[in-house]
Design a protein around this motif. Sequence first.
Motif: not given
Lengths: 424, 217
Positions: A324-330, A414-424
Amino acid sequence: MYSKLALLSLKNLKFNFFRIFFIFLGLISISVILYFFLALSLGIKKNLIDQYLETIPVNEIIVTRKNFMLNVPLLKNFSFSGSSDITQEIISKISEIKGVKKIYPVQNISFPVSIYIDLFGYNFQSDLAISGIPSELLEEDHIKLKGEFKYELTDNPQTPIPALVSYSIIDLYNSNFAEANKLPKLSYEAIIGRHFTLVFGYSSFGAIKKMQRIRCKIVGLSKRAELLGLTIPIETVDKLNKWFDDKYESKYSTLYIKTDKISDIIPITNQIKNLGLNAYSLQEIVDKINTVSFGIISLVIIVLSSISIAVIFNIFNYYLTHLKSQETEIRILKLIGFSNNNIRFIYLCQSLIISIFSAIFSIIITRILIYYLDNFISKKLFEFTNIKLSLFFLTYNIDILVFSASVIITVFTVFSALKQIKLN
Amino acid sequence: MIEIIDCSKSYENIVLNNVSLKIKDKSFIILKGLSGVGKSTLLNIIAGIVKPDSGIVKVNNIEITELSDSALAKFRNANISYIRQTQGLVHWLNIRDNLELPFYIDAQDMEKSAIKKMIDSISEQFGITNILKKYPEKISGGQYQRAAIASSIIKSQNIILADEPTNNLDKNNIKILMDIFKKYKSKKTIIIVSHIDIFDELADEILLIENGKIQNV
Ligand SMILES: Nc1ncnc2c1ncn2[C@@H]1O[C@H](COP(=O)(O)OP(=O)(O)OP(=O)(O)O)[C@@H](O)[C@H]1O
Ligand SMILES: [Mg+2]
């Protein structure tokens, strides 16, 4: 390109080292606990249970007389004890039970016997117990016989009776008798081939009604041998019993029963018990141990898995915060042209690096820990009990198991955590 | 050629309402409008970061609204330099790595020395040579903005989208930026969102977004 993405995950790891260090610690803690308990439970199984199993075959039932004692406290001096003997009749009853393959009886000399021992110039005489077992029983037994020595009777009355001793009698001699009398110790092999004189019908309390001297020769060691006496062919025992008492009818102290199938053992044991005898089998004991250890193992598994779930949940949360702290970076990465899969690859690769390192680290830590702990425990155990025993069992399979568990759990988390992150 | 055909986008309220727009190759466009009218949203739609609720977006005759995520990513990496309004750098990478980032996902690896040459020349141009080893949080606002712009245009794609590029920049830096845009004018398609008038002299067209519609000024 993927090697470059992997490089990115390393750089990310380096920058966020402190946050990730806690994930690392959490992973190490579960891996170490998992490894430790696996090695311990395998060690207990391997070193305690399996060693026990080695002494007696599993597909065997041991039948003994039922000793009973009747005490009437009000009538002083009135007590009655006896035993239901195992007779030929009982043997034939047992042999009729379905599934019984073979019965090996054990017969005891039922009158006093003494032995004259001449060892290293030291002469002494002692009472001892003598039992007889059939030679076929030894065929599938753990027995130590040396070359020309055979547990067999010959027709020649001059040849001594072949006799077996137990390992424990040698141990006892070495640790007590030899020490006290400053005699040399005996190795197991050294006892084989020695001759002794047996005096049948004679005890330390004097001769009874008949007496007879016979030479015997130790031909080997057996786990089936009388613990503190000698074991000789059962035919000789029967003959001697009849010599001493004209009216003697063959009776037996113990029966070893082999069955066709291991699954028959428990029902047959129960049928024999119904005949009024003591019967037990290692199978029964193994079953009991299994029930108990199953209980213990399930308890350990429940405790371990709740710890693991707590730790995994923490790792998940930790990693999610990290992401989450890296959402901007993403978002920036996406602008530059990284696809969702590229971004997932970076973080999965990172989790792979973390888990591989923590797994290797935990395996090394636990191996060192177990090495010193085991040395310490077995040293203490040996000081107090003279038993050499290792509590832990280490195999590469545990390494592989812990390693893959650590990697799979982390990558999955980590895979499940990644699913929680909005990539779009 | 960038074509926006009947595009609508709304969040809580309508941002773009049935907008159509054609931008010719190598034209210089300036987008204006009050805060919150949807200028950044329009740039994001062109870059394929935001999908319109309805309508079609075509860039170089490719219908980007139909592309898959990975195809879109490739398209973006190959065609679009995007200068962000805020936060243009990855904070866990130093400036050099930030500049190199667009080359990480090239299918065929460029030669290391070629990449290094590009980084060296652009950092000289933007005056950030001495901070290449630093992390973004350790540099000044102006340095940050210059580095962010440098990292956006280093790959020299044919479409430059710039969202308030003059943010945080003083006069000198604005002049550097001005020179860059002058250099690229008539060579690349440039769309700039800016509330100041400094780029107006370069513009082929100035567009105004108002009430969900786009007007020529
Ligand atoms: N991801 C989002 N979720 C919800 N609403 C959004 C989102 N992005 C933009 N908006 C809303 O859409 C409207 C347009 O936003 P946009 O960022 O395009 O404005 P802008 O013209 O760039 O403004 P500014 O000049 O302040 O940058 C605003 O009301 C904003 O609140
Ligand atoms: Mg904006």
